[in-house]
Design a protein around this motif. Structure first.
Motif, PDB file in Angstrom:
ATOM      1  N   PRO A   8      12.967  32.049  37.683  1.00 22.87           N
ATOM      2  CA  PRO A   8      13.226  32.496  36.311  1.00 22.87           C
ATOM      3  C   PRO A   8      12.261  31.865  35.307  1.00 22.87           C
ATOM      4  CG  PRO A   8      14.874  30.891  36.976  1.00 22.87           C
ATOM      5  CD  PRO A   8      14.010  31.145  38.177  1.00 22.87           C
ATOM      6  N   PRO A   9      11.675  32.656  34.419  1.00 22.92           N
ATOM      7  CA  PRO A   9      10.748  32.120  33.427  1.00 22.92           C
ATOM      8  C   PRO A   9      11.445  31.217  32.417  1.00 22.92           C
ATOM      9  CG  PRO A   9      10.943  34.512  33.214  1.00 22.92           C
ATOM     10  CD  PRO A   9      11.797  34.102  34.350  1.00 22.92           C
ATOM     11  N   ILE A  10      10.841  30.070  32.145  1.00 26.79           N
ATOM     12  CA  ILE A  10      11.377  29.139  31.160  1.00 26.79           C
ATOM     13  C   ILE A  10      11.073  29.677  29.762  1.00 26.79           C
ATOM     14  CG2 ILE A  10      11.159  26.798  30.229  1.00 26.79           C
ATOM     15  CD1 ILE A  10      10.684  25.883  33.136  1.00 26.79           C
ATOM     16  N   THR A  11      12.101  29.724  28.918  1.00 29.91           N
ATOM     17  CA  THR A  11      11.943  30.243  27.561  1.00 29.91           C
ATOM     18  C   THR A  11      11.909  29.136  26.508  1.00 29.91           C
ATOM     19  OG1 THR A  11      14.348  30.611  27.479  1.00 29.91           O
ATOM     20  CG2 THR A  11      12.953  32.480  28.118  1.00 29.91           C
ATOM     21  N   SER A  12      12.374  27.952  26.858  1.00 30.03           N
ATOM     22  CA  SER A  12      12.294  26.794  25.963  1.00 30.03           C
ATOM     23  C   SER A  12      12.307  25.535  26.815  1.00 30.03           C
ATOM     24  CB  SER A  12      13.480  26.765  25.002  1.00 30.03           C
ATOM     25  OG  SER A  12      13.396  25.637  24.153  1.00 30.03           O
ATOM     26  N   PRO A  13      11.341  24.669  26.641  1.00 27.04           N
ATOM     27  CA  PRO A  13      10.426  24.499  25.520  1.00 27.04           C
ATOM     28  C   PRO A  13       9.266  25.505  25.550  1.00 27.04           C
ATOM     29  CG  PRO A  13       9.970  22.839  27.174  1.00 27.04           C
ATOM     30  CD  PRO A  13      11.172  23.597  27.637  1.00 27.04           C
ATOM     31  N   THR A  14       8.673  25.690  24.370  1.00 22.29           N
ATOM     32  CA  THR A  14       7.507  26.551  24.222  1.00 22.29           C
ATOM     33  C   THR A  14       6.301  25.675  23.880  1.00 22.29           C
ATOM     34  OG1 THR A  14       7.823  26.853  21.847  1.00 22.29           O
ATOM     35  CG2 THR A  14       8.964  28.414  23.331  1.00 22.29           C
ATOM     36  N   ALA A  15       5.157  26.290  23.729  1.00 28.09           N
ATOM     37  CA  ALA A  15       3.929  25.546  23.419  1.00 28.09           C
ATOM     38  C   ALA A  15       4.008  24.835  22.067  1.00 28.09           C
ATOM     39  CB  ALA A  15       2.728  26.488  23.449  1.00 28.09           C
ATOM     40  N   ASP A  16       4.857  25.297  21.154  1.00 33.04           N
ATOM     41  CA  ASP A  16       4.991  24.681  19.834  1.00 33.04           C
ATOM     42  C   ASP A  16       6.038  23.568  19.797  1.00 33.04           C
ATOM     43  OD1 ASP A  16       3.100  26.421  18.752  1.00 33.04           O
ATOM     44  OD2 ASP A  16       4.626  27.938  18.322  1.00 33.04           O
ATOM     45  N   THR A  17       6.704  23.322  20.911  1.00 30.22           N
ATOM     46  CA  THR A  17       7.800  22.365  20.955  1.00 30.22           C
ATOM     47  C   THR A  17       7.308  20.922  20.854  1.00 30.22           C
ATOM     48  OG1 THR A  17       9.156  23.854  22.281  1.00 30.22           O
ATOM     49  CG2 THR A  17       9.671  21.504  22.430  1.00 30.22           C
TER      50      THR A  17
END
Length: 102
Positions: free
Chosen positions: A6-15
């Motif tokens: 499953p794709p991780i949705t958080s953290p993101t690159a802006d986190t």
């Protein structure tokens, strides 16, 4: 046997995380089979270096998590400041987040 990735949705690159705070790591459950063969995994912290994942397998952020939950609450560990951290969801297939900052 199915593959759970499953794709991780958080953290993101802006986190940006702060050491010691609670953070919710989330992932998409949209493409999970309703009958996942092995729904239990772990979440580990790592960082990217020389195009390679360096994972902290000896100290997982969370263990025995169920993929169908879509989230897990963790405490940010006491680590050095970097801008290339990743979290990886493990089971039968690893899935890494984008790089982020702690």
């Amino acid at each position: 046997r199915d593959v759970v990735d499953p794709p991780i949705t958080s953290p993101t690159a802006d986190t940006v995380w702060q050491v010691g705070e609670k953070q919710l790591v989330t992932w998409s459950t949209d493409d999970l089979s309703p009958n996942v063969t092995n729904p239990v995994g772990m979440l580990v912290l790592g960082y990217m270096y020389n195009n390679s994942e360096n994972l902290m397998l000896s100290s997982p952020l969370a263990t025995n998590i169920n993929y169908t939950d879509g989230q897990v609450l963790i405490t940010v560990p006491d680590v050095e400041t970097r801008e290339d951290y990743i979290v990886v969801l493990f089971g039968d297939s690893g899935n890494a987040s984008p790089e982020f900052t702690i």
